[in-house]
Write a protein that holds these residues in place. Structure first.
Motif, mmCIF file in Angstrom:
data_model
loop_
_atom_site.group_PDB
_atom_site.id
_atom_site.type_symbol
_atom_site.label_atom_id
_atom_site.label_comp_id
_atom_site.label_asym_id
_atom_site.label_seq_id
_atom_site.Cartn_x
_atom_site.Cartn_y
_atom_site.Cartn_z
ATOM 1 N N ILE A 115 59.664 -37.519 58.071
ATOM 2 C CA ILE A 115 60.213 -37.739 57.140
ATOM 3 C C ILE A 115 61.376 -36.757 57.389
ATOM 4 C CG2 ILE A 115 59.591 -36.407 54.391
ATOM 5 C CD1 ILE A 115 56.962 -35.350 57.128
ATOM 6 N N ALA A 116 62.204 -37.709 56.081
ATOM 7 C CA ALA A 116 63.715 -37.593 55.701
ATOM 8 C C ALA A 116 63.860 -37.740 54.357
ATOM 9 C CB ALA A 116 64.634 -38.247 56.259
ATOM 10 N N THR A 117 65.184 -36.355 53.577
ATOM 11 C CA THR A 117 65.912 -36.444 52.476
ATOM 12 C C THR A 117 66.946 -37.154 52.262
ATOM 13 O OG1 THR A 117 66.066 -34.173 52.379
ATOM 14 C CG2 THR A 117 63.784 -35.064 51.370
ATOM 15 N N LEU A 118 67.521 -38.194 51.852
ATOM 16 C CA LEU A 118 69.058 -37.985 51.715
ATOM 17 C C LEU A 118 69.708 -38.433 51.034
ATOM 18 C CD1 LEU A 118 67.664 -41.618 53.578
ATOM 19 C CD2 LEU A 118 68.237 -39.612 54.867
ATOM 20 N N GLU A 119 70.370 -39.943 50.576
ATOM 21 C CA GLU A 119 71.733 -38.624 49.460
ATOM 22 C C GLU A 119 70.675 -38.846 48.201
ATOM 23 O OE1 GLU A 119 71.165 -43.370 50.385
ATOM 24 O OE2 GLU A 119 70.905 -41.555 51.493
ATOM 25 N N ARG A 120 71.219 -38.237 47.552
ATOM 26 C CA ARG A 120 70.909 -38.106 45.639
ATOM 27 C C ARG A 120 71.473 -38.729 44.649
ATOM 28 N NH1 ARG A 120 70.582 -31.043 45.753
ATOM 29 N NH2 ARG A 120 68.625 -31.548 44.321
ATOM 30 N N LEU A 121 71.199 -39.276 43.961
ATOM 31 C CA LEU A 121 71.853 -40.069 42.805
ATOM 32 C C LEU A 121 71.181 -39.368 41.219
ATOM 33 C CD1 LEU A 121 70.103 -42.642 42.630
ATOM 34 C CD2 LEU A 121 70.961 -43.169 44.575
ATOM 35 N N THR A 122 71.756 -40.009 40.344
ATOM 36 C CA THR A 122 71.449 -39.577 39.133
ATOM 37 C C THR A 122 70.781 -41.417 38.714
ATOM 38 O OG1 THR A 122 72.752 -38.551 39.200
ATOM 39 C CG2 THR A 122 71.733 -39.392 36.467
ATOM 40 N N ARG A 123 69.259 -41.584 38.535
ATOM 41 C CA ARG A 123 69.174 -42.955 38.276
ATOM 42 C C ARG A 123 68.618 -43.119 36.585
ATOM 43 N NH1 ARG A 123 66.450 -47.665 40.471
ATOM 44 N NH2 ARG A 123 68.001 -47.742 42.405
ATOM 45 N N ASP A 124 69.259 -43.213 35.572
ATOM 46 C CA ASP A 124 68.553 -43.110 34.066
ATOM 47 C C ASP A 124 68.123 -41.906 33.671
ATOM 48 O OD1 ASP A 124 67.684 -46.047 33.737
ATOM 49 O OD2 ASP A 124 65.609 -45.743 34.750
ATOM 50 N N GLY A 125 70.099 -40.998 34.178
ATOM 51 C CA GLY A 125 69.714 -39.893 33.930
ATOM 52 C C GLY A 125 68.210 -39.021 34.189
ATOM 53 N N LYS A 126 68.150 -38.985 35.187
ATOM 54 C CA LYS A 126 67.308 -38.484 36.552
ATOM 55 C C LYS A 126 67.783 -37.669 37.201
ATOM 56 C CE LYS A 126 63.458 -40.774 34.220
ATOM 57 N NZ LYS A 126 61.934 -41.300 34.040
ATOM 58 N N PRO A 127 67.721 -36.674 38.003
ATOM 59 C CA PRO A 127 68.095 -36.506 38.979
ATOM 60 C C PRO A 127 67.141 -37.462 40.339
ATOM 61 C CG PRO A 127 67.032 -34.299 38.386
ATOM 62 C CD PRO A 127 66.933 -35.388 37.101
ATOM 63 N N CYS A 128 67.845 -37.830 40.895
ATOM 64 C CA CYS A 128 66.613 -39.083 42.365
ATOM 65 C C CYS A 128 67.508 -38.367 43.965
ATOM 66 C CB CYS A 128 66.657 -40.267 42.207
ATOM 67 S SG CYS A 128 66.384 -40.659 40.001
ATOM 68 N N SER A 129 66.313 -38.876 44.759
ATOM 69 C CA SER A 129 66.724 -38.440 46.010
ATOM 70 C C SER A 129 65.672 -39.913 47.192
ATOM 71 C CB SER A 129 66.081 -37.651 46.593
ATOM 72 O OG SER A 129 66.611 -36.460 46.418
ATOM 73 N N TRP A 130 66.881 -40.969 47.534
ATOM 74 C CA TRP A 130 66.041 -41.334 48.725
ATOM 75 C C TRP A 130 65.622 -40.355 49.536
ATOM 76 C CZ3 TRP A 130 65.175 -45.928 47.878
ATOM 77 C CH2 TRP A 130 66.388 -46.973 47.307
ATOM 78 N N MET A 131 64.132 -41.104 49.758
ATOM 79 C CA MET A 131 63.508 -40.270 50.965
ATOM 80 C C MET A 131 62.840 -41.486 52.074
ATOM 81 S SD MET A 131 60.550 -38.356 49.171
ATOM 82 C CE MET A 131 59.970 -37.939 51.102
ATOM 83 N N GLU A 132 62.956 -40.880 53.515
ATOM 84 C CA GLU A 132 62.144 -41.660 54.015
ATOM 85 C C GLU A 132 60.708 -41.562 55.296
ATOM 86 O OE1 GLU A 132 65.461 -44.850 54.760
ATOM 87 O OE2 GLU A 132 64.908 -43.881 57.006
ATOM 88 N N VAL A 133 60.093 -41.702 54.110
ATOM 89 C CA VAL A 133 59.287 -41.504 55.698
ATOM 90 C C VAL A 133 58.632 -42.983 56.991
ATOM 91 C CG1 VAL A 133 56.323 -41.140 55.420
ATOM 92 C CG2 VAL A 133 57.767 -40.186 54.161
ATOM 93 N N GLY A 134 58.650 -42.098 58.229
ATOM 94 C CA GLY A 134 58.120 -43.142 59.230
ATOM 95 C C GLY A 134 56.368 -42.738 59.618
ATOM 96 N N VAL A 135 56.216 -43.546 59.836
ATOM 97 C CA VAL A 135 54.661 -43.580 60.880
ATOM 98 C C VAL A 135 54.944 -44.614 61.913
ATOM 99 C CG1 VAL A 135 51.733 -43.832 61.005
ATOM 100 C CG2 VAL A 135 52.894 -42.566 59.324
ATOM 101 N N THR A 136 54.228 -43.551 62.896
ATOM 102 C CA THR A 136 54.202 -44.032 64.760
ATOM 103 C C THR A 136 52.297 -44.053 64.837
ATOM 104 O OG1 THR A 136 56.402 -43.704 65.036
ATOM 105 C CG2 THR A 136 55.166 -44.346 67.082
ATOM 106 N N PRO A 137 51.799 -44.923 64.885
ATOM 107 C CA PRO A 137 50.136 -45.067 65.444
ATOM 108 C C PRO A 137 50.390 -45.198 66.823
ATOM 109 C CG PRO A 137 50.817 -46.400 63.635
ATOM 110 C CD PRO A 137 51.859 -46.452 63.913
ATOM 111 N N GLU A 138 49.157 -44.663 67.538
ATOM 112 C CA GLU A 138 48.970 -45.180 69.272
ATOM 113 C C GLU A 138 48.875 -45.938 69.588
ATOM 114 O OE1 GLU A 138 45.976 -41.901 71.064
ATOM 115 O OE2 GLU A 138 45.789 -42.500 68.941
ATOM 116 N N LYS A 139 48.213 -47.118 69.070
ATOM 117 C CA LYS A 139 48.679 -48.716 69.095
ATOM 118 C C LYS A 139 48.995 -49.179 68.691
ATOM 119 C CE LYS A 139 43.774 -48.079 70.821
ATOM 120 N NZ LYS A 139 42.650 -47.943 71.265
ATOM 121 N N ASP A 140 49.410 -49.212 67.177
ATOM 122 C CA ASP A 140 50.190 -50.347 66.073
ATOM 123 C C ASP A 140 51.563 -50.435 66.340
ATOM 124 O OD1 ASP A 140 47.579 -51.315 65.275
ATOM 125 O OD2 ASP A 140 47.779 -50.050 64.044
#
Length: 239
Positions: free
Chosen positions: A72-97
């Protein structure tokens, strides 16, 4: 016949990619509506939108009898439509897939991620694509169910050794909207989600490492999902 098999395969890959990203935020105890969802625990108000913060976890899904790694990571912040926003990413590494990275642009709220404004998905080995709004807008969401648990009791505060560091943490008892209880160890020093350990009868989530300086794991320029799907179908025709 070969075309139909490959077409169905790619539709399955798409659905898996979307629900993996979506299910990361389904609270423990909630039944997944689509096969492939995976839960992540957001405990109380421990989530912090710290640019560049990242943490990784080992997760044991006891209900499905599977293990996987989560990032899980929180990246750059910005304002969109007057709202405080952040880009975030979530990665999943399963055992087989194959591993899947999902990138969300979310509204910042006191309790964590709020309204979703954009979503990008990348399955390991393939180009990234943008997710249609219909998957994450409105009350019925296929992507980004950001529900969490509320802290019911703070049991004890303690300092614990973790990865060669000393961390101030709280033992807490939390409850979800169905009344199911989980035990957790949380710390504001472990951004972005603040969870060191969380356990319920259905799932266990354990911190493996954390730090700063995170950058996007999405590689390449995202394309519209329907263009992406046609690209995969076109590739299938040549095989």
């Amino acid at each position: 016949m070969l075309f139909m098999k490959n077409r169905n395969r790619w539709i399955v890959v798409w659905l898996a990619a979307v629900v993996v990203g979506a299910g990361l935020f389904v609270p423990q105890g909630q039944t997944a509506e689509i096969e492939g969802q995976r839960p992540m625990m957001i405990v109380g108000d421990s989530f912090q939108f710290t640019p560049g913060a990242w943490s990784s976890y080992y997760v044991h899904d006891r209900a499905k009898k599977e293990y996987y790694r989560m990032y899980i990571a929180t990246l750059e912040r910005l304002t969109r439509d007057g709202k405080p926003c952040s880009w975030m990413e979530v990665g999943v590494t399963p055992e087989k897939d194959p591993s899947v990275v999902t990138r969300f642009l979310v509204e910042e709220t006191r309790s964590g991620p709020g309204e979703i404004l954009d979503v990008i998905v990348q399955v390991q080995g393939y180009s990234p694509f943008t997710v249609p709004e219909s998957f994450y807008r409105g009350e019925e969401k296929d992507v980004g169910n950001f529900k969490g648990t509320a802290v019911a009791k703070r049991l004890a505060r303690r300092v614990i050794p973790l990865g060669g560091r000393s961390v101030n943490a709280w033992d807490v008892e939390a409850v979800d909207d169905k009344g199911d209880i989980l035990e957790a160890l949380v710390s504001e020093e472990v951004s972005p989600i603040g969870v060191i350990m969380a356990e319920s009868p259905l799932i266990g989530m354990y911190l493996s490492d954390w730090g700063g300086g995170a950058r996007s794991k999405i590689e390449g320029t995202p394309v519209n999902f329907y263009v992406w799907l046609m690209m995969q179908m076109g590739g299938a025709l040549t095989k």
